[in-house]
Each structure stands twice: as C-alpha cells, then as structure tokens.
Design an enzyme around this catalytic site. Structure first.
Site, PDB file in Angstrom:
ATOM      1  N   ARG A  90       0.833  -1.203   0.000  1.00 22.85           N
ATOM      2  CA  ARG A  90       0.000   0.000   0.000  1.00 22.85           C
ATOM      3  C   ARG A  90       0.865   1.249   0.000  1.00 22.85           C
ATOM      4  O   ARG A  90       1.731   1.434   0.848  1.00 22.85           O
ATOM      5  CB  ARG A  90      -0.917   0.007   1.229  1.00 22.85           C
ATOM      6  CG  ARG A  90      -1.946   1.125   1.205  1.00 22.85           C
ATOM      7  CD  ARG A  90      -2.789   1.066   2.467  1.00 22.85           C
ATOM      8  NE  ARG A  90      -3.810   2.090   2.464  1.00 22.85           N
ATOM      9  CZ  ARG A  90      -4.565   2.375   3.501  1.00 22.85           C
ATOM     10  NH1 ARG A  90      -4.409   1.711   4.631  1.00 22.85           N
ATOM     11  NH2 ARG A  90      -5.486   3.310   3.422  1.00 22.85           N
ATOM     12  N   LEU A 111      -5.891   0.558  20.102  1.00 24.54           N
ATOM     13  CA  LEU A 111      -6.460  -0.632  20.727  1.00 24.54           C
ATOM     14  C   LEU A 111      -5.900  -1.931  20.179  1.00 24.54           C
ATOM     15  O   LEU A 111      -5.946  -2.958  20.834  1.00 24.54           O
ATOM     16  CB  LEU A 111      -7.981  -0.640  20.560  1.00 24.54           C
ATOM     17  CG  LEU A 111      -8.768   0.207  21.574  1.00 24.54           C
ATOM     18  CD1 LEU A 111      -8.529  -0.266  22.982  1.00 24.54           C
ATOM     19  CD2 LEU A 111      -8.387   1.675  21.466  1.00 24.54           C
ATOM     20  N   GLN A 112      -5.381  -1.883  18.956  1.00 23.68           N
ATOM     21  CA  GLN A 112      -4.825  -3.099  18.340  1.00 23.68           C
ATOM     22  C   GLN A 112      -3.336  -2.857  18.107  1.00 23.68           C
ATOM     23  O   GLN A 112      -2.962  -1.972  17.341  1.00 23.68           O
ATOM     24  CB  GLN A 112      -5.528  -3.382  17.008  1.00 23.68           C
ATOM     25  CG  GLN A 112      -5.272  -4.753  16.442  1.00 23.68           C
ATOM     26  CD  GLN A 112      -6.041  -5.828  17.205  1.00 23.68           C
ATOM     27  OE1 GLN A 112      -7.064  -5.545  17.792  1.00 23.68           O
ATOM     28  NE2 GLN A 112      -5.538  -7.037  17.183  1.00 23.68           N
ATOM     29  N   GLY A 128      -0.065  -2.642  10.210  1.00 23.83           N
ATOM     30  CA  GLY A 128      -0.519  -1.566  11.091  1.00 23.83           C
ATOM     31  C   GLY A 128       0.055  -0.202  10.761  1.00 23.83           C
ATOM     32  O   GLY A 128       0.052   0.692  11.612  1.00 23.83           O
ATOM     33  N   GLU A 129       0.547  -0.030   9.516  1.00 24.44           N
ATOM     34  CA  GLU A 129       1.142   1.269   9.175  1.00 24.44           C
ATOM     35  C   GLU A 129       0.121   2.394   9.274  1.00 24.44           C
ATOM     36  O   GLU A 129       0.455   3.513   9.653  1.00 24.44           O
ATOM     37  CB  GLU A 129       1.738   1.235   7.765  1.00 24.44           C
ATOM     38  CG  GLU A 129       2.402   2.557   7.378  1.00 24.44           C
ATOM     39  CD  GLU A 129       3.095   2.512   6.027  1.00 24.44           C
ATOM     40  OE1 GLU A 129       3.382   3.599   5.491  1.00 24.44           O
ATOM     41  OE2 GLU A 129       3.339   1.405   5.510  1.00 24.44           O
ATOM     42  N   GLU A 162      -3.626  -8.411   4.658  1.00 29.03           N
ATOM     43  CA  GLU A 162      -4.242  -7.406   5.530  1.00 29.03           C
ATOM     44  C   GLU A 162      -4.947  -6.332   4.707  1.00 29.03           C
ATOM     45  O   GLU A 162      -6.091  -5.964   4.968  1.00 29.03           O
ATOM     46  CB  GLU A 162      -3.183  -6.757   6.431  1.00 29.03           C
ATOM     47  CG  GLU A 162      -3.769  -5.677   7.333  1.00 29.03           C
ATOM     48  CD  GLU A 162      -2.705  -4.840   8.011  1.00 29.03           C
ATOM     49  OE1 GLU A 162      -2.910  -4.455   9.152  1.00 29.03           O
ATOM     50  OE2 GLU A 162      -1.676  -4.553   7.358  1.00 29.03           O
ATOM     51  N   ASN A 163      -4.259  -5.834   3.684  1.00 30.83           N
ATOM     52  CA  ASN A 163      -4.832  -4.762   2.876  1.00 30.83           C
ATOM     53  C   ASN A 163      -5.991  -5.248   2.013  1.00 30.83           C
ATOM     54  O   ASN A 163      -6.962  -4.514   1.791  1.00 30.83           O
ATOM     55  CB  ASN A 163      -3.741  -4.136   1.998  1.00 30.83           C
ATOM     56  CG  ASN A 163      -2.808  -3.235   2.786  1.00 30.83           C
ATOM     57  OD1 ASN A 163      -3.226  -2.240   3.350  1.00 30.83           O
ATOM     58  ND2 ASN A 163      -1.546  -3.597   2.844  1.00 30.83           N
ATOM     59  N   ARG A 166      -9.169  -5.472   4.010  1.00 30.43           N
ATOM     60  CA  ARG A 166      -9.795  -4.183   4.261  1.00 30.43           C
ATOM     61  C   ARG A 166     -10.077  -3.405   2.982  1.00 30.43           C
ATOM     62  O   ARG A 166     -10.543  -2.277   3.024  1.00 30.43           O
ATOM     63  CB  ARG A 166      -8.870  -3.349   5.160  1.00 30.43           C
ATOM     64  CG  ARG A 166      -8.688  -3.964   6.538  1.00 30.43           C
ATOM     65  CD  ARG A 166      -7.699  -3.179   7.362  1.00 30.43           C
ATOM     66  NE  ARG A 166      -7.497  -3.815   8.664  1.00 30.43           N
ATOM     67  CZ  ARG A 166      -6.532  -3.471   9.496  1.00 30.43           C
ATOM     68  NH1 ARG A 166      -5.686  -2.529   9.171  1.00 30.43           N
ATOM     69  NH2 ARG A 166      -6.410  -4.075  10.659  1.00 30.43           N
TER      70      ARG A 166
END
Length: 333
Positions: A90, A111-112, A128-129, A162-163, A166
């Site tokens: 990304r 929170l994560q 988590g960037e 991950e990307n 989402r």
C-alpha cells in the site's frame, strides 16, 4: 467483545505458525501494555490479532471487556523507533480517513497493537502502518507493538492479505504485490490465489493491468477510470492510444460497456466494401429499374451478382398494393 474474523480463506493462522518473540531485556523503553476495547476496534481489523494470538488467547480475550493481566508479547515502544516497511504494497493513504482515526486514537488510544519485526536499532512495521501514521498525527510518543519474526515472503503476504481484507489497496498496488510474489519469491498464480482466497482468474486479470501505459495506471490509481475500463483498454497495444482512450473515457464519462465498444471499433475497424465502378453498366441497370418502376407503380431494385446473375426486389406498402402487384403478374400470362 468478541473479535470477529473476516472470511479470507484460512487467514494468517494457517499460513504462519504461532511463535511470539519476547522483548529483549536490553530495551529499556519497552514495557507491558494492556489492551482496552473502543469504538474504533472494528476499524483496526482482526487480521493482526489472528496473526499473533493462539486460538486459546483469542477466546480468553473475548470473555472480558478489559484485559487485566498484561501480555508478555505486547509492549510499548517509542514511536520514533518504529518505521514503515518500504516494500509494503500500500502506497496511498486517505488523509481524511487518517485524521478521523487520529481523533479516535486521541480519545481511546491504539487498541490493536502494531505487528513489527525487531531490526536491532528500530522496529519495522509488518502490519498496522495506518495506525502508526494516525498515531503520529495524534501526537503519541509511544505505541503498542507485538514483535514477530517472519521471512521476507511472509512479510509481503501478511501485508497483502491485511490490505486485501480491508480493501485498502488500489488495483495497481494489488497487482504490484502479486508481481513481487511471483518475481521475487517464485510463487505461481495458483499459490497466490489460494493465499488471498481469490480465483486464479482474478489474480491473472489483476496482473494484466501492469501492461497498461503508466499514464493510464496513474489514472486508475487516481480513480479517474475503473478497473473495468482499464481491462477494456488492455485490448489496445499502442501505449499512446491507450492513454487517448482513457482520457476520452474520463472526459465523456463512458460506461464500461461503451468503452468496450469504442475499443472494439479501434482494434477491429469495420471493413469498407469497395464498389466496382462501371458507369456505363450502372446507367443501363438504373434505366431498367426506372422502366420496371413505371410498369409496377412502385420502387424496384435490381441487385446484380457475378456471371450476369442477380435478383429483382419489388417494394409494396400495403396488403392492397401486394394484391395489385400479384394481379399485374397474373395478367401477363
């Protein structure tokens, strides 16, 4: 609140075995941190949790709103010690969305935890960037992290999955990630499709987008055209023509179907039938047509074929006129 896992194949748990890495004692800035639930937990996603927790840990977490005992694998580190992965698929981040997330982080914190790998003098983000960027905007000095060690291929796959979960990647970023898995790690399209829970055709179509002219790729990144438009334009091999058609699609707001018709007209232009010029013969047949028109009282066409063959076409415009023409032929007998 139970963490709901999104349905993307077997997830990261199936790809990578669980192996939490405890923090090194020499890092004095690291300290345990507890995780609380908040309004933006869903925004954080479930992927990183499934990548770093066992099934038992996830079940225990779901039974309580607040985790009282700190987890040994989670810690706080200085945000200045955390750096993004330069090879992360990304590249584009929505600034407005980042600002919204940063406001949420100001109120509730992160929170994560970020999933990172220990590079010695800094931590490199695996997943988590977006949270890290929002945390910087929120002015946080420290961020929660979980240290995991993966090889280069696993890092790429985690970032990609991950990307995709989402839907954060634009079509070109997704295609570039697939290409890297093929070129650098020698994966086949079937292997990639299985890992990201997509069909092999979807992966193939994604990779084909990289054959577009760079200007057209940028238009796709900027959402000036859709992936459907881009796939239609792929039928044109000339790069300049690709760009020209893409601009026409954008300017005239053409649909994908209209774009396909336009491209087909460019790639397969209609053949022009060349009519043989024979002025003298044409004049004779036109004269015959006029004579028959006078006799029949309606339009008559003579269609010529080879070897002096052909057919005569007689038009009529009502049932009464048809009967009149038939009576005319019967009177000739």
């Amino acid at each position: 609140m139970a963490v709901k896992k999104k349905g993307l194949g077997r997830g990261l748990d199936a790809l990578f075995p669980e192996k939490s890495v405890k923090p090194a004692e020499k890092k004095t800035e690291q300290k345990p941190v507890a995780i609380n639930e908040s309004l933006h937990q869903q925004e954080e996603g479930s992927l990183n949790a499934s990548a770093v927790k066992s099934a038992a840990e996830t079940k225990d977490t779901a039974q309580a709103a607040v985790v009282e005992e700190p987890k040994k694998s989670e810690m706080l580190v200085k945000i200045s010690k955390v750096e993004p992965n330069r090879t992360q698929p990304r590249k584009q981040f929505d600034e407005d969305a980042l600002l919204e997330l940063s406001e949420s982080i100001k109120q509730f914190g992160i929170l994560q935890p970020l999933l990172v790998s220990d590079k010695g003098d800094y931590y490199e983000i695996i997943a988590g960037e977006r949270r890290w960027r929002a945390a910087k905007l929120a002015g946080l000095k420290e961020v929660p992290v979980i240290i995991k060690e993966f090889n280069d291929q696993q890092v790429v796959e985690i970032s990609l999955i991950e990307n995709i979960q989402r839907e954060d990647l634009n079509p070109i970023e997704e295609a570039m990630a697939y290409k890297r898995l093929i070129d650098e790690f020698k994966l086949k399209q079937d292997n990639i499709a299985e890992r990201v829970s997509k069909s092999r055709t979807a992966v193939t179509n994604s990779l084909r987008l990289l054959k577009l002219d760079e200007r057209v790729q940028q238009m796709l990144i900027d959402e000036m055209i859709s992936a459907g438009h881009a796939r239609a334009i792929l039928a044109i091999t000339d790069k300049d023509k690709q760009t020209s058609v893409a601009m026409k699609v954008f300017d005239e707001k053409l649909s994908v179907r209209e774009t396909e018709k336009l491209v087909k007209h460019i790639v397969e232009p209609p053949k022009k039938t060349q009519k043989t010029v024979n002025t003298a013969e044409d004049a004779i047949y036109e004269s015959l047509e006029e004579k028959m028109k006078g006799i029949m009282g309606t339009r008559v066409f003579i269609h010529r074929k080879k070897n002096n063959k052909g057919k005569i076409e007689i038009e009529y415009y009502s049932r009464d006129e048809l009967e009149r023409i038939i009576e005319l032929f019967e009177s000739i007998r």
